[in-house]
Design a protein around this motif. Structure first.
Motif, PDB file in Angstrom:
ATOM      1  N   ASP A   1       0.760  -1.220  -0.114  1.00 24.39           N
ATOM      2  CA  ASP A   1       0.064  -0.081   0.078  1.00 24.39           C
ATOM      3  C   ASP A   1       0.889   1.210  -0.111  1.00 24.39           C
ATOM      4  N   ALA A   2       1.918   1.142   0.779  1.00 20.61           N
ATOM      5  CA  ALA A   2       2.833   2.407   0.769  1.00 20.61           C
ATOM      6  C   ALA A   2       3.378   2.607  -0.665  1.00 20.61           C
ATOM      7  N   LEU A   3       3.747   1.594  -1.427  1.00 23.91           N
ATOM      8  CA  LEU A   3       4.345   1.720  -2.745  1.00 23.91           C
ATOM      9  C   LEU A   3       3.044   2.314  -3.716  1.00 23.91           C
ATOM     10  N   LYS A   4       1.970   1.613  -3.605  1.00 22.32           N
ATOM     11  CA  LYS A   4       0.816   2.067  -4.211  1.00 22.32           C
ATOM     12  C   LYS A   4       0.720   3.688  -4.310  1.00 22.32           C
ATOM     13  N   SER A   5       0.814   3.862  -2.958  1.00 20.59           N
ATOM     14  CA  SER A   5       0.468   5.493  -2.541  1.00 20.59           C
ATOM     15  C   SER A   5       1.633   6.338  -3.213  1.00 20.59           C
ATOM     16  N   ALA A   6       2.755   5.832  -3.410  1.00 19.65           N
ATOM     17  CA  ALA A   6       4.014   6.382  -3.999  1.00 19.65           C
ATOM     18  C   ALA A   6       3.943   6.577  -5.404  1.00 19.65           C
ATOM     19  N   ILE A   7       3.199   5.801  -5.996  1.00 18.11           N
ATOM     20  CA  ILE A   7       3.525   5.720  -7.373  1.00 18.11           C
ATOM     21  C   ILE A   7       1.928   5.922  -8.227  1.00 18.11           C
ATOM     22  N   PHE A   8       1.246   6.388  -7.174  1.00 17.45           N
ATOM     23  CA  PHE A   8      -0.102   6.798  -7.810  1.00 17.45           C
ATOM     24  C   PHE A   8      -0.211   7.735  -8.644  1.00 17.45           C
ATOM     25  N   GLN A   9      -0.788   7.503 -10.097  1.00 14.77           N
ATOM     26  CA  GLN A   9      -0.629   8.494 -11.084  1.00 14.77           C
ATOM     27  C   GLN A   9       0.585   9.026 -11.568  1.00 14.77           C
ATOM     28  N   GLN A  10       1.629   8.143 -11.121  1.00 16.26           N
ATOM     29  CA  GLN A  10       3.041   8.777 -11.664  1.00 16.26           C
ATOM     30  C   GLN A  10       3.199   8.326 -13.261  1.00 16.26           C
ATOM     31  N   LYS A  11       3.714   9.008 -13.952  1.00 15.56           N
ATOM     32  CA  LYS A  11       4.180   8.848 -15.024  1.00 15.56           C
ATOM     33  C   LYS A  11       5.734   8.348 -15.479  1.00 15.56           C
ATOM     34  N   ASN A  12       6.101   7.844 -16.552  1.00 11.70           N
ATOM     35  CA  ASN A  12       7.365   7.425 -16.901  1.00 11.70           C
ATOM     36  C   ASN A  12       8.084   6.704 -15.513  1.00 11.70           C
ATOM     37  N   THR A  13       7.434   5.788 -15.120  1.00  8.93           N
ATOM     38  CA  THR A  13       7.837   4.999 -13.829  1.00  8.93           C
ATOM     39  C   THR A  13       8.197   3.755 -13.715  1.00  8.93           C
ATOM     40  N   VAL A  14       8.921   3.226 -13.159  1.00 15.95           N
ATOM     41  CA  VAL A  14       9.576   1.749 -12.993  1.00 15.95           C
ATOM     42  C   VAL A  14       9.813   1.366 -11.593  1.00 15.95           C
ATOM     43  N   VAL A  15       9.117   0.330 -11.209  1.00 14.63           N
ATOM     44  CA  VAL A  15       9.459  -0.390  -9.996  1.00 14.63           C
ATOM     45  C   VAL A  15      10.133  -1.547 -10.273  1.00 14.63           C
ATOM     46  N   LEU A  16      11.454  -1.556  -9.340  1.00 17.35           N
ATOM     47  CA  LEU A  16      11.970  -2.829  -9.416  1.00 17.35           C
ATOM     48  C   LEU A  16      12.378  -3.288  -7.992  1.00 17.35           C
ATOM     49  N   GLY A  17      12.657  -4.531  -7.913  1.00 20.52           N
ATOM     50  CA  GLY A  17      13.158  -5.231  -6.424  1.00 20.52           C
ATOM     51  C   GLY A  17      12.369  -6.383  -6.350  1.00 20.52           C
ATOM     52  N   ASP A  18      12.601  -6.674  -4.800  1.00 18.66           N
ATOM     53  CA  ASP A  18      12.132  -8.044  -4.341  1.00 18.66           C
ATOM     54  C   ASP A  18      10.973  -7.810  -3.633  1.00 18.66           C
ATOM     55  N   PHE A  19       9.795  -8.262  -4.201  1.00 17.93           N
ATOM     56  CA  PHE A  19       8.571  -7.898  -3.621  1.00 17.93           C
ATOM     57  C   PHE A  19       8.051  -8.987  -2.476  1.00 17.93           C
ATOM     58  N   ASN A  20       9.051 -10.153  -2.700  1.00 15.41           N
ATOM     59  CA  ASN A  20       8.742 -11.246  -1.787  1.00 15.41           C
ATOM     60  C   ASN A  20       7.136 -11.912  -2.093  1.00 15.41           C
ATOM     61  N   SER A  21       6.480 -11.437  -3.050  1.00 15.80           N
ATOM     62  CA  SER A  21       5.325 -12.051  -3.470  1.00 15.80           C
ATOM     63  C   SER A  21       5.452 -12.559  -4.894  1.00 15.80           C
ATOM     64  N   GLU A  22       4.828 -13.818  -5.066  1.00 17.41           N
ATOM     65  CA  GLU A  22       4.942 -14.214  -6.554  1.00 17.41           C
ATOM     66  C   GLU A  22       4.055 -13.792  -7.251  1.00 17.41           C
ATOM     67  N   PHE A  23       4.422 -13.877  -8.785  1.00 20.40           N
ATOM     68  CA  PHE A  23       3.700 -13.488  -9.926  1.00 20.40           C
ATOM     69  C   PHE A  23       2.543 -14.349  -9.832  1.00 20.40           C
ATOM     70  N   GLY A  24       1.237 -13.753 -10.289  1.00 28.30           N
ATOM     71  CA  GLY A  24       0.202 -14.593 -10.307  1.00 28.30           C
ATOM     72  C   GLY A  24      -0.957 -14.084  -9.440  1.00 28.30           C
ATOM     73  N   TYR A  25      -2.033 -14.818  -9.176  1.00 27.02           N
ATOM     74  CA  TYR A  25      -3.312 -14.129  -8.654  1.00 27.02           C
ATOM     75  C   TYR A  25      -3.062 -13.658  -7.096  1.00 27.02           C
ATOM     76  N   LYS A  26      -1.979 -14.134  -6.658  1.00 26.05           N
ATOM     77  CA  LYS A  26      -1.706 -13.694  -5.107  1.00 26.05           C
ATOM     78  C   LYS A  26      -0.618 -12.512  -5.187  1.00 26.05           C
ATOM     79  N   PHE A  27      -0.081 -12.056  -6.378  1.00 17.77           N
ATOM     80  CA  PHE A  27       0.892 -11.047  -6.438  1.00 17.77           C
ATOM     81  C   PHE A  27       0.116  -9.908  -5.653  1.00 17.77           C
TER      82      PHE A  27
END
Length: 255
Positions: free
Chosen positions: A164-190
């Motif tokens: 949620d902290a990340l969502k708030s930081a990138i909300f409505q941002q343009k030309n934006t990339v997020v990289l890193g270890d999310f400790n959350s697997e790609f898929g429906y539980k991401f």
């Protein structure tokens, strides 16, 4: 019509390309004990020789990737990041950690001048901060975020708070990339699966090739705002003998 199509591809081909990458170094501690290290790196268990060996191995991978900007996780302190920048050939770097008692933080190495940076603290959760940097790319300011979310063992509530902290930081941002270890697997539980405005580079890879950890899970990610595009054949992973994570790399372009 054919002329218009050819013109479109000609303009697209002229667009600038930015190579980005992410890598969890797995406990890149120096040989100086300051009390915040994990027990395996205290009381003579970790030496200058071992630090320099791991530093060199990490640098070798970074050199192979040869990204314009690379996001790094599990870096003990700014001096370690500075050492890594020096031997890897990067002029610019930026580091962030929660506080002096934290075992490690995260950071960026960049070949492009860093115009600005910002640290976002995840409220009420003892975890790594979110670090953002601003660089100029193709005539525009691009924002890149480096994250290292809490591990699954810490509970989904803490993980969601970080997301949620990340969502708030990138909300409505343009030309934006997020990289890193999310400790959350790609898929429906991401953790960011409901944040549909951003795209995930794993979508470009066949399901059986989605792996960024020795466990076989895709827990490291590159996500990007809809005004950017990743070259479909540029998203790659590389294995390192010095980490339990694979690195991620991709070439980003503006639409």
């Amino acid at each position: 019509m054919r002329v218009l199509v050819l013109l479109f591809f000609a303009i697209f081909a002229l667009a600038g390309e930015l190579k980005i990458a992410s890598f969890n170094t797995e406990n890149l501690f120096d040989a100086v004990e300051n009390g915040s290290e994990y027990k395996d790196f205290k009381n003579g268990r970790w030496s200058k020789f071992e630090y320099e060996k791991k530093l060199k191995s990490t640098s070798n991978l970074i050199k192979q990737i040869d990204a314009d900007i690379i996001a790094l996780q599990e870096i003990e302190n700014e001096n370690v990041l500075k050492d890594l920048a020096k031997i890897s050939g990067y002029e610019y770097y930026k580091f962030a950690t929660l506080d002096a008692k934290s075992p490690f933080g995260l950071g960026f190495l960049s070949k492009i001048a860093i115009k600005d940076s910002q640290k976002f603290i995840v409220k009420d959760v003892k975890t790594r901060p979110i670090l953002s940097i601003d660089v100029e790319f193709d005539g525009k300011i691009m924002k890149l975020f480096c994250v290292h979310f809490p591990a699954k063992k810490n509970g989904i509530k803490k993980q969601k708070t970080a997301a949620d902290a990340l969502k708030s930081a990138i909300f409505q941002q343009k030309n934006t990339v997020v990289l890193g270890d999310f400790n959350s697997e790609f898929g429906y539980k991401f953790l960011l699966k409901d944040f549909s405005t951003f795209k995930n580079a794993w979508d470009l890879v066949a399901k059986f090739d989605r792996k960024s950890h020795v466990s076989g899970r895709a827990i490291d990610h590159i996500i990007y705002s809809p005004d950017l595009v990743v070259k479909s054949d540029s998203f790659k992973t590389k294995k390192s003998s010095s980490s339990d994570h694979l690195s991620l790399e991709a070439i980003i372009m503006q639409k």
